[in-house]
Design a protein around this motif. Structure first.
Motif, mmCIF file in Angstrom:
data_model
loop_
_atom_site.group_PDB
_atom_site.id
_atom_site.type_symbol
_atom_site.label_atom_id
_atom_site.label_comp_id
_atom_site.label_asym_id
_atom_site.label_seq_id
_atom_site.Cartn_x
_atom_site.Cartn_y
_atom_site.Cartn_z
ATOM 1 N N TYR A 184 -9.196 -5.332 1.692
ATOM 2 C CA TYR A 184 -8.443 -4.691 0.731
ATOM 3 C C TYR A 184 -6.719 -4.749 1.309
ATOM 4 C CZ TYR A 184 -5.427 -0.622 -0.388
ATOM 5 O OH TYR A 184 -4.418 -0.670 -1.171
ATOM 6 N N TYR B 269 -6.074 -10.284 -7.594
ATOM 7 C CA TYR B 269 -5.380 -8.530 -8.481
ATOM 8 C C TYR B 269 -6.120 -8.294 -9.113
ATOM 9 C CZ TYR B 269 -1.506 -10.687 -5.668
ATOM 10 O OH TYR B 269 -0.023 -11.511 -4.990
ATOM 11 N N ILE C 4 -10.747 2.900 -3.469
ATOM 12 C CA ILE C 4 -10.429 1.616 -3.442
ATOM 13 C C ILE C 4 -11.845 0.869 -3.090
ATOM 14 C CG2 ILE C 4 -9.831 -0.014 -1.664
ATOM 15 C CD1 ILE C 4 -6.908 1.619 -3.281
ATOM 16 N N GLN D 152 -2.285 -1.791 -3.105
ATOM 17 C CA GLN D 152 -2.286 -1.902 -4.713
ATOM 18 C C GLN D 152 -0.974 -0.949 -5.217
ATOM 19 O OE1 GLN D 152 -4.556 2.204 -5.653
ATOM 20 N NE2 GLN D 152 -4.414 2.768 -3.787
ATOM 21 N N MET E 100 1.340 0.462 -8.027
ATOM 22 C CA MET E 100 1.068 1.539 -8.657
ATOM 23 C C MET E 100 2.471 1.662 -9.002
ATOM 24 S SD MET E 100 -0.259 3.660 -6.099
ATOM 25 C CE MET E 100 -1.801 5.364 -7.777
ATOM 26 N N ASP F 29 -6.309 -2.559 -13.048
ATOM 27 C CA ASP F 29 -7.961 -1.202 -13.139
ATOM 28 C C ASP F 29 -7.411 -0.507 -13.516
ATOM 29 O OD1 ASP F 29 -9.676 0.152 -12.196
ATOM 30 O OD2 ASP F 29 -9.052 1.049 -10.180
ATOM 31 N N ARG G 46 -3.632 1.107 -11.796
ATOM 32 C CA ARG G 46 -3.057 0.231 -11.210
ATOM 33 C C ARG G 46 -3.343 -0.848 -10.938
ATOM 34 N NH1 ARG G 46 -7.683 3.788 -6.772
ATOM 35 N NH2 ARG G 46 -9.564 2.143 -7.739
ATOM 36 N N VAL G 47 -3.197 -2.409 -9.941
ATOM 37 C CA VAL G 47 -3.564 -3.422 -9.985
ATOM 38 C C VAL G 47 -4.247 -3.391 -7.882
ATOM 39 C CG1 VAL G 47 -2.849 -5.643 -9.507
ATOM 40 C CG2 VAL G 47 -1.921 -4.567 -10.979
ATOM 41 N N VAL G 48 -5.132 -3.438 -7.909
ATOM 42 C CA VAL G 48 -5.819 -3.531 -6.441
ATOM 43 C C VAL G 48 -5.579 -5.200 -6.652
ATOM 44 C CG1 VAL G 48 -7.961 -2.868 -4.731
ATOM 45 C CG2 VAL G 48 -6.900 -1.576 -7.262
ATOM 46 N N ASN H 33 5.759 1.701 -4.556
ATOM 47 C CA ASN H 33 5.917 0.284 -3.683
ATOM 48 C C ASN H 33 7.079 -0.012 -3.219
ATOM 49 O OD1 ASN H 33 3.165 0.109 -5.743
ATOM 50 N ND2 ASN H 33 2.699 -0.424 -4.107
ATOM 51 N N ASP I 193 0.602 -1.499 -0.142
ATOM 52 C CA ASP I 193 -0.047 -0.458 0.194
ATOM 53 C C ASP I 193 0.929 1.257 -0.337
ATOM 54 O OD1 ASP I 193 -2.207 1.644 0.202
ATOM 55 O OD2 ASP I 193 -2.867 1.272 1.745
#
Length: 357
Positions: free
Chosen positions: A54, A339, A321, A57, A59, A342, A347-349, A63, A31
Motif C-alpha cells: 500500500y 491506481y 485499505i 490514497q 481523497m 474506489d 477515493r483512489v487507492v 491530501n 496518505d
C-alpha cells in the motif's frame, strides 16, 4: 457580552496568524489519514511472499498540507472553532464518485468524477489540487469517464452523456471537441502516441471507434455479440506494447486487439470463483507486462500475467485499505504504481508492485 468579546479576540488571533501564511506553500501527501499501525500493508498477507504494498490514497484537498505546518494549522483550528459558533463551514473539496484516471508526463494525477461532473488534478510539484468543470467555454462536464493525454500535452476527456471527446490544454482551458453525431455513449479512452491514434469505447454502439489527433474518424471495429472479436457493452480501455485492451463488460472478459482491430487473445472468463470475471470494468497494464482488471461485482482487483494467467486478487467488499466498494477504473504510472478508483468509497487507492515480484 462575553461571547462577543471572545469572538472578537478569536478573529483578531486568526487574522494575525493567517496574515503571515498568505504565501504558505503546500505539499501533497499520498496518505492523508496515516494509520496508527506502522507496519506495511502488503498483499498477499504473510506468510505468503508479498507482491504489492500500500502506498496511499487520494481523497481531495486533505491530501495537501501546509509546508510550514504548525502555525497555519493552529490558525485553521481556531478558525473552525470560530465558525462553529455560527454554523458549519463549506464542505471540503473531495472526490465523490471517481471513475477513472491517468498520470501525465509531468506526474500530475487526473481523476474523473461523475458525481462532481469534474476532473480532479492532483499536482504534487505545484502542491495544489485543481478541479476542472468546463467542457467547453459555455458548458460543463456532465458524465466524464475516460481520460487520456493527447498530442502536445493536451488532455482528452470522454463525456458519456454529452457524447463527445473534449480537448483541454494543460491548464484545463477548453480547446474543442470531436465525435458529435458519431459517438453514442463514449466511455473508455486511450491514445496510441506512436501512431497518433485515439481509441474510444462507444458503449451503446458496442464498438471501438478510432480517431486521429485532429478528431477525424479513421475506423470502427467490433459489433454486438459474444463471439471472438465481438463486443457487448465495452467500457474501459488500456493501450500497451502496441495492443489495445478492451473491457468487454457483458461478455465478462478483456479482449486484446492489435492496432488494426484484429483480435489477438482475451483475458478472464465468466465464473463464480476467485479470478473469474462477472462485471469487469477498469483495465491497465504495468511496465512489467502484468494485466490488472477491476472486477466490480466482487469488489476486487485481479492481477494476471502477460499471457492472461490469473496470479492473485486484492480486495473484498468494505471500506478498509485493500477493500473496495463498487470500484471502477484502474491505471498505472511509469513507476509501477497501480491506481484504483474506489468509486463508492470516494477515493483512489494506490498500490506499488514490489521490486522483483
Amino acid at each position: 457580552m462575553n461571547r462577543l468579546r471572545n469572538l472578537t479576540l478569536a478573529l483578531l488571533a486568526v487574522a494575525l496568524l493567517l496574515s503571515g501564511c498568505a504565501e504558505t506553500k503546500h505539499v501533497m501527501r499520498l496518505d492523508p489519514e496515516p494509520r496508527g499501525d506502522s507496519s506495511p500493508l502488503v498483499w498477499p498477507s504473510p506468510p505468503e511472499i508479498p507482491r504489492f504494498r500500500y502506498v496511499g490514497q487520494l481523497m481531495g484537498e486533505q491530501n495537501f498540507v501546509p509546508e510550514d505546518g504548525d502555525t497555519r494549522n493552529m490558525a485553521i483550528t481556531l478558525l473552525h472553532w470560530v465558525v462553529g459558533l455560527f454554523g458549519s463551514t463549506e464542505d471540503k473539496t473531495v472526490l465523490k464518485r471517481p471513475q477513472s484516471g491517468m498520470v501525465d508526463t509531468e506526474g500530475r494525477i487526473f481523476v474523473t468524477d461523475v458525481a462532481s461532473h469534474a476532473i480532479y488534478v492532483f499536482d504534487k510539484t505545484a502542491g495544489k489540487l485543481d478541479v476542472w468543470t468546463q467542457a467547453q467555454e459555455n458548458s460543463s462536464f456532465v458524465t466524464p469517464i475516460g481520460i487520456a493525454e493527447g498530442a502536445a500535452g493536451q488532455i482528452l476527456v470522454a463525456d458519456a452523456e454529452l457524447g463527445r471527446v473534449f480537448l483541454l490544454d494543460r491548464e484545463g482551458k477548453p480547446l474543442g471537441s470531436f465525435g458529435k453525431d458519431v459517438l453514442m455513449r463514449p466511455t473508455g479512452l486511450v491514445r496510441d502516441a506512436q501512431h497518433g491514434r485515439i481509441y474510444v469505447a462507444d458503449t451503446h454502439a458496442h464498438n471501438i471507434k478510432v480517431f486521429d489527433d485532429e478528431g477525424r474518424l479513421i475506423s470502427t471495429f467490433g459489433q454486438q455479440g459474444e463471439e471472438e472479436g465481438s463486443l457487448n457493452f465495452p467500457t474501459h480501455l488500456a493501450f500497451a506494447n502496441g495492443n489495445l485492451y478492451v473491457s468487454d463488460g457483458m461478455n465478462a472478459r478483456v479482449q486484446i486487439f492489435d492496432v488494426k482491430g484484429k483480435t489477438i487473445s482475451s483475458v478472464g472468463r465468466r465464473g463464480r470463483y476467485i479470478g473469474n470475471l462477472s462485471r469487469p470494468k477498469g483495465v491497465t497494464v504495468d511496465p512489467s507486462g502484468k494485466i490488472y482488471v477491476v472486477e466490480s461485482f466482487n469488489d476486487s482487483l485481479l492481477v494476471f500475467d502477460g499471457r492472461g494467467n490469473f496470479l492473485m486478487p486484492i480486495g473484498g467488499t468494505g471500506k478498509e485499505i485493500g477493500e473496495f466498494y463498487l470500484p471502477s477504473g484502474v491505471w498505472c504510472d511509469r513507476q509501477g504504481r497501480i491506481y484504483v478508483a474506489d468509486m463508492f468509497n470516494g477515493r483512489v487507492v494506490i498500490f506499488q508492485l514490489i521490486e522483483g515480484a
